[in-house]
Design an enzyme around this catalytic site. Structure first.
Site, PDB file in Angstrom:
ATOM      1  N   HIS A  72      -5.021 -34.124  17.738  1.00  0.00           N
ATOM      2  CA  HIS A  72      -3.939 -34.975  18.220  1.00  0.00           C
ATOM      3  C   HIS A  72      -2.837 -34.162  18.854  1.00  0.00           C
ATOM      4  O   HIS A  72      -1.722 -34.655  19.045  1.00  0.00           O
ATOM      5  CB  HIS A  72      -3.408 -35.837  17.066  1.00  0.00           C
ATOM      6  CG  HIS A  72      -4.475 -36.735  16.516  1.00  0.00           C
ATOM      7  ND1 HIS A  72      -4.675 -38.010  16.969  1.00  0.00           N
ATOM      8  CD2 HIS A  72      -5.450 -36.485  15.610  1.00  0.00           C
ATOM      9  CE1 HIS A  72      -5.722 -38.533  16.334  1.00  0.00           C
ATOM     10  NE2 HIS A  72      -6.211 -37.628  15.508  1.00  0.00           N
ATOM     11  N   LYS A  95       9.076  -0.864  14.152  1.00  0.00           N
ATOM     12  CA  LYS A  95       9.641  -0.467  12.856  1.00  0.00           C
ATOM     13  C   LYS A  95      10.671   0.634  13.042  1.00  0.00           C
ATOM     14  O   LYS A  95      11.753   0.603  12.483  1.00  0.00           O
ATOM     15  CB  LYS A  95       8.527   0.070  11.942  1.00  0.00           C
ATOM     16  CG  LYS A  95       7.637  -0.976  11.311  1.00  0.00           C
ATOM     17  CD  LYS A  95       6.771  -0.317  10.241  1.00  0.00           C
ATOM     18  CE  LYS A  95       5.702  -1.258   9.714  1.00  0.00           C
ATOM     19  NZ  LYS A  95       4.824  -0.623   8.736  1.00  0.00           N
ATOM     20  N   LYS A 104       0.837  -1.200   0.000  1.00  0.00           N
ATOM     21  CA  LYS A 104       0.000   0.000   0.000  1.00  0.00           C
ATOM     22  C   LYS A 104       0.881   1.261   0.000  1.00  0.00           C
ATOM     23  O   LYS A 104       0.696   2.161  -0.799  1.00  0.00           O
ATOM     24  CB  LYS A 104      -0.890  -0.049   1.244  1.00  0.00           C
ATOM     25  CG  LYS A 104      -1.884   1.054   1.359  1.00  0.00           C
ATOM     26  CD  LYS A 104      -2.832   0.751   2.519  1.00  0.00           C
ATOM     27  CE  LYS A 104      -3.548   1.990   2.986  1.00  0.00           C
ATOM     28  NZ  LYS A 104      -4.485   1.700   4.076  1.00  0.00           N
ATOM     29  N   GLU A 127      10.510  -4.595   4.705  1.00  0.00           N
ATOM     30  CA  GLU A 127      10.627  -5.984   4.263  1.00  0.00           C
ATOM     31  C   GLU A 127      10.318  -6.117   2.779  1.00  0.00           C
ATOM     32  O   GLU A 127      11.067  -6.732   2.013  1.00  0.00           O
ATOM     33  CB  GLU A 127       9.653  -6.883   5.049  1.00  0.00           C
ATOM     34  CG  GLU A 127       9.968  -7.059   6.516  1.00  0.00           C
ATOM     35  CD  GLU A 127       9.292  -6.020   7.396  1.00  0.00           C
ATOM     36  OE1 GLU A 127       9.030  -4.888   6.917  1.00  0.00           O
ATOM     37  OE2 GLU A 127       9.035  -6.333   8.569  1.00  0.00           O
ATOM     38  N   GLU A 165      -4.890  -7.287  15.255  1.00  0.00           N
ATOM     39  CA  GLU A 165      -4.399  -5.966  14.884  1.00  0.00           C
ATOM     40  C   GLU A 165      -5.535  -4.937  14.979  1.00  0.00           C
ATOM     41  O   GLU A 165      -5.309  -3.761  15.208  1.00  0.00           O
ATOM     42  CB  GLU A 165      -3.824  -5.986  13.461  1.00  0.00           C
ATOM     43  CG  GLU A 165      -2.680  -5.009  13.277  1.00  0.00           C
ATOM     44  CD  GLU A 165      -1.916  -5.196  11.979  1.00  0.00           C
ATOM     45  OE1 GLU A 165      -0.688  -5.214  12.022  1.00  0.00           O
ATOM     46  OE2 GLU A 165      -2.546  -5.328  10.911  1.00  0.00           O
ATOM     47  N   GLY A 185      -4.937  -2.372   5.433  1.00  0.00           N
ATOM     48  CA  GLY A 185      -4.137  -3.503   4.949  1.00  0.00           C
ATOM     49  C   GLY A 185      -4.808  -4.848   5.201  1.00  0.00           C
ATOM     50  O   GLY A 185      -4.956  -5.671   4.294  1.00  0.00           O
ATOM     51  N   ARG A 186      -5.260  -5.081   6.426  1.00  0.00           N
ATOM     52  CA  ARG A 186      -5.820  -6.399   6.768  1.00  0.00           C
ATOM     53  C   ARG A 186      -7.210  -6.604   6.191  1.00  0.00           C
ATOM     54  O   ARG A 186      -7.798  -7.667   6.348  1.00  0.00           O
ATOM     55  CB  ARG A 186      -5.799  -6.602   8.282  1.00  0.00           C
ATOM     56  CG  ARG A 186      -6.446  -5.485   9.082  1.00  0.00           C
ATOM     57  CD  ARG A 186      -6.050  -5.585  10.545  1.00  0.00           C
ATOM     58  NE  ARG A 186      -6.515  -4.454  11.337  1.00  0.00           N
ATOM     59  CZ  ARG A 186      -5.869  -3.292  11.444  1.00  0.00           C
ATOM     60  NH1 ARG A 186      -4.758  -3.088  10.779  1.00  0.00           N
ATOM     61  NH2 ARG A 186      -6.352  -2.329  12.199  1.00  0.00           N
TER      62      ARG A 186
HETATM   63  C1  G6Q Z   1      -2.567  -4.127   8.134  1.00  0.00           C
HETATM   64  C2  G6Q Z   1      -1.347  -3.469   8.526  1.00  0.00           C
HETATM   65  C3  G6Q Z   1      -0.084  -4.127   8.024  1.00  0.00           C
HETATM   66  C4  G6Q Z   1       0.264  -3.784   6.575  1.00  0.00           C
HETATM   67  C5  G6Q Z   1       1.701  -4.187   6.307  1.00  0.00           C
HETATM   68  C6  G6Q Z   1       2.125  -3.944   4.882  1.00  0.00           C
HETATM   69  O1  G6Q Z   1      -3.682  -3.727   8.382  1.00  0.00           O
HETATM   70  O2  G6Q Z   1      -1.412  -2.129   8.189  1.00  0.00           O
HETATM   71  O3  G6Q Z   1      -0.107  -5.519   8.155  1.00  0.00           O
HETATM   72  O4  G6Q Z   1      -0.612  -4.417   5.700  1.00  0.00           O
HETATM   73  O5  G6Q Z   1       2.550  -3.488   7.185  1.00  0.00           O
HETATM   74  O6  G6Q Z   1       1.999  -2.600   4.542  1.00  0.00           O
HETATM   75  P1  G6Q Z   1       2.178  -2.121   3.062  1.00  0.00           P
HETATM   76  O7  G6Q Z   1       1.100  -2.717   2.234  1.00  0.00           O
HETATM   77  O8  G6Q Z   1       2.109  -0.618   3.093  1.00  0.00           O
HETATM   78  O9  G6Q Z   1       3.519  -2.614   2.597  1.00  0.00           O
END
Ligand code: G6Q
Length: 538
Positions: A381, A501, A203, A209, A350, A264-265
Site C-alpha cells: 500500500h 567517527k 566488541k 555511542e 557494509e 560485528g555484522r
Molecule cells: C559491523 C561494524 C559495526 C560495529 C559497530 C559497533 O560489522 O563493525 O557496525 O558492529 O560499530 O562496534 P562495537 O561492537 O565495537 O561497539
C-alpha cells in the site's frame, strides 16, 4: 583473478534477454520445479526470474571462474581472508554443532573457547531467567537493556522480534543504540533500576555511542540505587576487550568474550546474542545455531548449481551488473521479520559497499546493491507501485512462512495469498488486451497495463522458528559472501565507517569549546556556529 570471467555474465545476459518470464513459463510448464530447491528448512522458488538453463549455467561459470569453492574453504578453515584487518573470518565456527569439530586460527583450535563461552552464556541466561541472579537490592531481573550499536545491536533486535513467540514474556527487553539521549531516556522511563540488567555489547568497548550510553546508564543506576557497588549486579559486558571492561567497573567474571575473527555484522551467534539467549533460553538458542549450521553445511558442500546462497547471489549479480538494477528489495510476509530488511541492509551494504578490488584498484562493475524493504502487506500500500509500474528494475525476495504463530480466522491465508499474488503480478503483468477484455476504457488502458517480467525469488519455510531463522540469516550471509568473492572485494572490513567517527571528534571539540576554531570548511563552520548560538554558546 580471472578478468575474463565477466564474459560469462555477457553469456548469461544473451540467454536471459531472449524471452520474458511469461514466455519462459509458456515454453516450459515444469519450470517452477526445475528452478526450485530446498535447504535447511527453506524452499526457494526462483522460477520467476529472467533465466533459463543456459543463463544459469553461464552464471555458475562466473562463480567457478571466481574460485568460489576454494574461497568458501578458506573462510571455513580460518584463513585470514579479511586481509586489510589481518583477520580470519569465522562466524561459521560459532555455530559449528559438530562436537568433534576443530577449527584453527594461527595454529590454535578455537572450538574449545567457542563452546566455553556458549556454556557461560547458558549458565548466566538460566540464572537470570530462573530469578537466581539478583539485583543489588535482592530483586529478580525483570528488564534487560542491551546497549550496543551496529553489529552489536541490529542482530539482537531483529532476532528478538523474530523469535517473540519463544521469548519469556515476563522479561522485558530493550535495545539502546543511538547516541541521541532520547533513546536512553525513553528506555529508562520504562524500567525500574532494581530490576534491570544492562548488557553493554561492544566488541571494542570504545564505540562512542555505546560507551556514552553505558556511562549514562551507570550514573542513572548509581543515582537510583545509591551505591557504586550496585554496578556489578546490574551490568555485564559482551566484548573482546577485558581491560576496558574492567575499567568500566564490570567484573570480568561477568564478561562474555568473543574474538577478532567475528565481524560485528556477523556476530549475532556470538556472545553478542546474550540478550537473545536470555529471552529465548539456551535450548532455543542452540536450535538457532543448529539452523545456521545446517545452512553453513549446505553452502559448503552443495554443488554450485544447487547451492541456495550461490543461486541467489548469481541472480543478484545478473540484475545489478547485467541489467543495471541498483537496488534490491527484501519483503518478508511475516510481522516477526519486520526488522529483517534493516538487518540485511547492514550485512550487505557494509560488506560489499566497496569501490576498490582486492588489488586496490577501482572496480569496473557495480558492487553491493542498495538494500531496502518492509514487511508485506504494508509495502503493497505504499512503494510497490514503483516496483510494478515504475522505470526502475527492482529484484525482490518475498519471504513467507506456511504456519503462523497467531492463527486468527483466515488472516494468514489472506497474507499468503497476497504474497503469492504479488510475485504473480510482477512476473506476468497485465497486457493491454487483457485490460480491454475486462472493459477498461481505451483512455485508461496505458495506465492499467502492467509490463510484468519483474523478477522475484520466493522463500518459504514451514514456520518461523529459532532453527529456520538461523538458516535464513546464514543464507543471506553466504549470498553476500558469494557476491563479494565474485566482485573481488574485501567483504569483511568497513573502513568507510571510520572517517565519520574521526571527524565527529573534531566537530564535537568545536561544539563545546569556549571559542569556535573556525578551522572547518565554510558550511561546517556555519552549522557549528548556528548550533552554538542556539544552545547559548555563541
Ligand atoms: C559491523 C561494524 C559495526 C560495529 C559497530 C559497533 O560489522 O563493525 O557496525 O558492529 O560499530 O562496534 P562495537 O561492537 O565495537 O561497539
Amino acid at each position: 583473478m580471472n578478468n575474463d570471467k565477466w564474459a560469462y555474465l555477457d553469456d548469461a545476459m544473451v540467454a536471459s534477454g531472449k524471452k520474458t518470464i511469461k514466455e519462459l513459463f509458456a515454453e516450459n510448464p515444469n519450470r517452477a520445479k526445475k528452478f526450485s530447491l530446498e535447504a535447511a528448512g527453506w524452499f526457494l522458488d526462483y522460477s520467476k526470474n529472467r533465466v533459463d538453463s543456459k543463463a544459469m549455467k553461464a552464471l555458475v561459470k562466473l562463480a567457478e571462474a571466481s574460485n568460489l569453492k576454494a574461497e568458501i574453504e578458506k573462510m571455513f578453515t580460518g584463513e585470514k581472508i579479511n586481509v586489510t584487518e589481518n583477520r580470519a573470518v569465522l562466524h561459521t565456527a560459532l555455530r559449528n554443532c559438530d562436537p568433534d569439530a576443530k577449527v584453527f586460527v594461527d595454529g590454535k583450535d578455537v572450538m574449545p573457547d567457542v563452546r566455553a563461552v556458549l556454556a557461560q552464556m547458558g549458565d548466566f541466561s538460566d540464572s537470570v531467567r530462573k530469578g537466581v541472579w539478583r539485583g543489588f537490592t535482592g530483586k529478580k531481573i525483570k528488564y534487560v537493556v542491551n546497549i550496543g550499536i551496529g553489529g552489536s545491536d541490529l542482530g539482537p533486535v531483529m532476532a528478538n522480534i523474530a523469535l517473540t513467540p519463544y521469548t519469556k514474556r515476563s522479561l522485558k527487553f530493550f535495545f539502546v543504540s543511538n547516541v541521541d539521549s532520547t533513546h536512553l531516556a525513553e528506555t529508562l522511563r520504562s524500567v525500574k533500576a532494581a530490576e534491570t540488567l544492562f548488557i553493554v555489547a561492544s566488541k571494542t568497548f570504545t564505540t562512542q555511542e555505546t560507551m556514552s550510553n553505558a556511562e549514562a546508564a551507570r550514573e542513572w543506576l548509581i543515582g537510583k540505587l545509591g551505591s557504586k557497588d550496585a554496578v556489578a549486579k546490574h551490568f555485564v559486558a559482551v566484548s573482546t576487550a577485558a581491560k576496558e571492561v574492567a575499567e568500566f567497573g564490570i567484573d570480568t567474571k561477568n564478561m562474555f568474550g568473543f574474538w577478532d575473527w567475528v565481524g560485528g555484522r556477523y556476530s549475532l551467534p556470538s556472545a553478542i546474542g546474550l540478550s537473545l539467549m536470555i529471552a529465548i533460553g539456551r535450548s532455543n538458542y542452540a536450535k538457532l545455531l543448529k539452523g545456521y549450521w545446517k545452512m553453513d553445511e549446505h553452502f559448503r558442500t552443495a554443488p554450485l548449481d544447487k547451492n541456495m546462497p550461490v543461486i541467489m547471489a548469481l541472480l543478484g549479480i545478473l540484475y545489478s551488473n547485467g541489467y543495471g538494477a541498483e537496488t534490491y528489495c527484501c519483503l518478508p510476509y511475516d510481522q516477526y521479520l519486520s526488522r529483517f530488511p534493516a538487518y540485511l541492509q547492514q550485512m550487505d551494504m557494509e560488506s560489499n559497499g566497496k569501490g576498490v578490488d582486492k588489488a586496490g584498484n577501482p572496480v569496473e562493475h557495480l558492487t553491493g546493491p542498495i538494500e531496502w524493504g518492509e514487511p508485506g502487506t504494508n509495502g503493497q500500500h505504499s512503494f510497490y507501485q514503483l516496483i510494478h509500474q515504475g522505470t526502475h528494475l527492482i529484484p525482490c525476495d518475498f519471504i513467507g512462512c506456511a504456519k503462523t504463530h497467531n492463527p486468527i480466522g483466515d488472516l494468514h491465508d489472506k497474507l499468503m495469498a497476497n504474497l503469492f499474488a504479488q510475485t504473480q503480478a510482477l512476473a506476468f503483468g497485465k497486457t493491454a488486451e487483457e485490460c480491454r477484455a475486462e472493459g477498461v476504457p481505451e483512455n485508461l488502458v496505458p495506465f492499467k497495463t502492467f509490463e510484468g517480467n519483474r523478477p522475484t525469488n520466493t522463500l518459504l519455510c514451514k514456520e518461523l522458528t529459532p532453527e529456520t531463522l538461523g538458516a535464513l540469516v546464514a543464507l543471506y550471509e553466504h549470498k553476500v559472501f558469494t557476491q563479494g568473492v565474485i566482485y573481488d572485494v574485501y567483504s569483511f572490513d568497513q573502513w568507510g565507517v571510520q572517517l565519520g567517527k574521526v571527524l565527529a571528534k573534531g566537530v564535537l571539540a568545536d561544539l563545546v569549546a569556549d571559542k569556535q576554531s573556525m578551522k572547518h570548511d565554510g558550511s561546517t563552520n556555519q552549522l557549528i556556529a548556528r548550533y552554538r548560538k542556539a544552545v547559548g554558546r555563541g
